[in-house]
Design a protein around this motif. Structure first.
Motif, PDB file in Angstrom:
ATOM      1  N   VAL A 281       0.842  -1.198   0.000  1.00 25.75           N
ATOM      2  CA  VAL A 281       0.000   0.000   0.000  1.00 25.75           C
ATOM      3  C   VAL A 281       0.879   1.250   0.000  1.00 25.75           C
ATOM      4  CG1 VAL A 281      -1.794   1.266   1.222  1.00 25.75           C
ATOM      5  CG2 VAL A 281      -1.822  -1.233   1.223  1.00 25.75           C
ATOM      6  N   THR A 282       1.894   1.263   0.853  1.00 23.35           N
ATOM      7  CA  THR A 282       2.802   2.408   0.911  1.00 23.35           C
ATOM      8  C   THR A 282       3.463   2.644  -0.440  1.00 23.35           C
ATOM      9  OG1 THR A 282       3.246   2.000   3.256  1.00 23.35           O
ATOM     10  CG2 THR A 282       4.843   3.343   2.056  1.00 23.35           C
ATOM     11  N   SER A 283       3.921   1.566  -1.066  1.00 22.52           N
ATOM     12  CA  SER A 283       4.561   1.667  -2.381  1.00 22.52           C
ATOM     13  C   SER A 283       3.577   2.174  -3.432  1.00 22.52           C
ATOM     14  CB  SER A 283       5.123   0.299  -2.783  1.00 22.52           C
ATOM     15  OG  SER A 283       5.690   0.340  -4.072  1.00 22.52           O
ATOM     16  N   ALA A 284       2.337   1.691  -3.368  1.00 23.26           N
ATOM     17  CA  ALA A 284       1.333   2.111  -4.348  1.00 23.26           C
ATOM     18  C   ALA A 284       1.059   3.606  -4.245  1.00 23.26           C
ATOM     19  CB  ALA A 284       0.040   1.324  -4.136  1.00 23.26           C
ATOM     20  N   VAL A 285       0.988   4.133  -3.035  1.00 22.68           N
ATOM     21  CA  VAL A 285       0.751   5.560  -2.847  1.00 22.68           C
ATOM     22  C   VAL A 285       1.875   6.374  -3.476  1.00 22.68           C
ATOM     23  CG1 VAL A 285       0.656   7.403  -1.124  1.00 22.68           C
ATOM     24  CG2 VAL A 285      -0.693   5.326  -0.802  1.00 22.68           C
ATOM     25  N   GLU A 286       3.129   5.983  -3.212  1.00 22.67           N
ATOM     26  CA  GLU A 286       4.253   6.739  -3.763  1.00 22.67           C
ATOM     27  C   GLU A 286       4.276   6.667  -5.289  1.00 22.67           C
ATOM     28  OE1 GLU A 286       5.955   8.685  -1.782  1.00 22.67           O
ATOM     29  OE2 GLU A 286       4.771   7.857  -0.134  1.00 22.67           O
ATOM     30  N   GLU A 287       3.962   5.502  -5.835  1.00 20.84           N
ATOM     31  CA  GLU A 287       3.969   5.359  -7.288  1.00 20.84           C
ATOM     32  C   GLU A 287       2.851   6.163  -7.939  1.00 20.84           C
ATOM     33  OE1 GLU A 287       4.750   3.669 -11.277  1.00 20.84           O
ATOM     34  OE2 GLU A 287       5.772   4.653  -9.604  1.00 20.84           O
ATOM     35  N   LEU A 288       1.679   6.174  -7.331  1.00 22.16           N
ATOM     36  CA  LEU A 288       0.581   6.971  -7.882  1.00 22.16           C
ATOM     37  C   LEU A 288       0.890   8.459  -7.794  1.00 22.16           C
ATOM     38  CD1 LEU A 288      -2.345   4.814  -6.512  1.00 22.16           C
ATOM     39  CD2 LEU A 288      -1.989   5.373  -8.938  1.00 22.16           C
ATOM     40  N   LEU A 289       1.536   8.888  -6.717  1.00 23.70           N
ATOM     41  CA  LEU A 289       1.955  10.288  -6.616  1.00 23.70           C
ATOM     42  C   LEU A 289       2.944  10.630  -7.724  1.00 23.70           C
ATOM     43  CD1 LEU A 289       2.355  10.493  -2.748  1.00 23.70           C
ATOM     44  CD2 LEU A 289       0.801  11.916  -4.093  1.00 23.70           C
ATOM     45  N   ARG A 290       3.872   9.729  -7.982  1.00 19.06           N
ATOM     46  CA  ARG A 290       4.857   9.958  -9.056  1.00 19.06           C
ATOM     47  C   ARG A 290       4.178   9.964 -10.422  1.00 19.06           C
ATOM     48  NH1 ARG A 290       7.155   7.623 -13.251  1.00 19.06           N
ATOM     49  NH2 ARG A 290       5.819   5.797 -13.001  1.00 19.06           N
ATOM     50  N   TYR A 291       3.374   8.957 -10.664  1.00 15.24           N
ATOM     51  CA  TYR A 291       2.790   8.735 -11.982  1.00 15.24           C
ATOM     52  C   TYR A 291       1.796   9.822 -12.359  1.00 15.24           C
ATOM     53  CZ  TYR A 291       0.329   6.094 -15.673  1.00 15.24           C
ATOM     54  OH  TYR A 291      -0.241   5.684 -16.854  1.00 15.24           O
ATOM     55  N   LEU A 292       1.013  10.283 -11.401  1.00 15.32           N
ATOM     56  CA  LEU A 292      -0.054  11.243 -11.690  1.00 15.32           C
ATOM     57  C   LEU A 292       0.353  12.689 -11.439  1.00 15.32           C
ATOM     58  CD1 LEU A 292      -3.018   9.213 -10.183  1.00 15.32           C
ATOM     59  CD2 LEU A 292      -2.450   9.498 -12.603  1.00 15.32           C
ATOM     60  N   ASN A 293       1.059  12.937 -10.348  1.00 13.75           N
ATOM     61  CA  ASN A 293       1.580  14.277 -10.039  1.00 13.75           C
ATOM     62  C   ASN A 293       0.592  15.381 -10.412  1.00 13.75           C
ATOM     63  OD1 ASN A 293       4.790  15.254  -9.542  1.00 13.75           O
ATOM     64  ND2 ASN A 293       3.288  16.790 -10.029  1.00 13.75           N
ATOM     65  N   ILE A 294      -0.351  15.645  -9.524  1.00 14.43           N
ATOM     66  CA  ILE A 294      -1.531  16.430  -9.894  1.00 14.43           C
ATOM     67  C   ILE A 294      -1.321  17.939  -9.945  1.00 14.43           C
ATOM     68  CG2 ILE A 294      -3.129  14.678  -9.071  1.00 14.43           C
ATOM     69  CD1 ILE A 294      -3.458  16.360  -6.533  1.00 14.43           C
TER      70      ILE A 294
END
Length: 406
Positions: free
Chosen positions: A277-290
């Motif tokens: 879950v922690t990894s998924a949050v960081e990756e989504l923050l990187r990938y989407l960067n809103i």
């Protein structure tokens, strides 16, 4: 070496900024940003008012600039890309330099520290569960933005600040005006002023009758003469805006991206490992960067960025969305991979101005992403992705609505 004194508009066509995304690619940065990153990683761009600051698109160069003390965040400084006049007052401490920035930031640091934020876990979990219960009690379809993504961070930040949640429609509407690209400057300024007026009055009430919340802590400083009510209102507006607008968009946009990548959603939903879950949050923050207006600065001295000389008084914009897609920093950066180590992303910035609220945002997203898809395992889009109204008209990217079913 590129020198800013010799480059002219006639030598190269200067692209406009912000740039448009490619049709059908709502999760990817504008393709021109990728081209510039490969061919001209430090280049001029033209803003709507005709100014031509430098755009920095490479990850390592962005971190270099954001950590450089010869670079100013103060929007009162001539040459700053978002400079609004000699007498303009910064929105808050994020658009100031030290020592003024540090003095004000320290006043609100403690509530957003990791240990203090962690104590909010049961409260946030209860908010998330209650909202999911309400969704499941109704028809098997909903707008995830209205039913879930907006209320979660709004309830959390309202409780932290001591702002009555009953007024959430008011601050959400005015926050929307502040970050919208589709409204005039006067409309945006009016939305900002309404929030300032509202919080100034609220702080005044807390000066007389304080509670157990952040605005009350700051009201003590007003009573001591350290801050004015207006100072606290400016800080509160920033925290209110940052505390719900960004996280709400990450919840909805992250869900859309995971539904579009069902293999990644399955990995997240089916794992019992909290590290996933922690990894998924960081990756989504990187990938989407809103945050898609970039991070704006101005050079106080001549500096070298790669092969480019930036002169004192010239503006810079760090396009963090494409910085997080730099192949020199992340392998296969255009692929969503929740197993990668994405912790080095620049979604929260870098250096002394990196996001104060990142521990809270991370905790909220971890709880949401771990809970929502397990409790509603059949969650699916209730329309084609092409019919989802993405926020191309806002500085904070996301979706206006996200129709889902289960």
């Amino acid at each position: 070496m590129t020198d800013t004194d010799t480059r002219t508009d006639s030598q190269a066509e200067i692209p406009s900024f912000p740039m448009k995304r490619a049709s059908g690619c709502p999760f990817d940065p504008p393709p021109l940003l990728g081209e510039l990153q490969s061919d001209a990683p430090v280049t001029r761009v033209r803003l709507a008012d005709g100014r031509t600051p430098w755009l920095v698109t490479k990850y390592h160069e962005q971190r270099q600039v954001l950590a450089d003390r010869r670079i100013s965040s103060d929007i009162r400084t001539p040459g700053h890309p978002y400079h609004s006049g000699e007498d303009a007052r910064p929105v808050s401490f994020i658009t100031m330099d030290d020592p003024e920035h540090l003095r004000l930031r320290r006043m609100v640091t403690a509530p957003f520290g990791i240990k203090r934020v962690e104590k909010l876990r049961p409260t946030i979990q209860a908010i998330v569960d209650d909202l999911i219960d309400a969704m499941l009690a109704g028809p098997p379809q909903a707008d995830l933005v209205e039913a879930f993504a907006l209320p979660v961070p709004s309830l959390v930040i309202s409780e932290m600040l001591g702002v009555p949640y009953a007024d959430h429609d008011f601050f959400q509407e005015n926050s929307r005006l502040m970050v919208s690209r589709a409204v005039s400057r006067s409309e945006s300024a009016a939305g900002h002023q309404r929030l300032i007026d509202y919080l100034t009055e609220l702080v005044g009430a807390k000066c007389v009758d304080p509670g157990d919340d952040l605005l009350s802590e700051l009201a003590v400083r007003v009573n001591d003469g350290e801050l004015t009510r207006g100072d606290v209102a400016e800080m509160g507006t920033l925290l209110l805006l940052a505390g719900h607008e960004t996280t709400a968009n990450m919840i909805a946009l992250g869900t859309a991206a995971l539904l579009y990548n069902p293999d990644q959603l399955a990995l997240l939903r089916d794992s019992d490992d909290p590290a996933v879950v922690t990894s998924a949050v960081e990756e989504l923050l990187r990938y989407l960067n809103i945050t898609h207006n970039g991070r704006a600065r101005v050079a106080l001295e001549d500096i070298e960025i790669g092969e480019t000389t930036v002169r004192a008084g010239e503006g810079l914009i760090m396009a963090n969305d494409i910085g997080n897609r730099d192949p020199d920093a992340f392998d296969d950066p255009d692929r969503l991979d929740i197993t990668r180590d994405a912790r080095r992303h620049v979604a929260f910035g870098f250096g002394v101005h990196q996001c104060l609220g990142q521990p809270l945002a991370r905790l909220e997203l971890q709880i949401v992403y771990r809970t929502l898809y397990r409790r509603i395992p059949t969650l699916a889009l209730d329309c084609d992705l092409s019919d989802v109204p993405f926020k191309d008209d806002a500085a904070v990217y996301g979706v206006h609505e996200l129709p889902v079913r289960w």
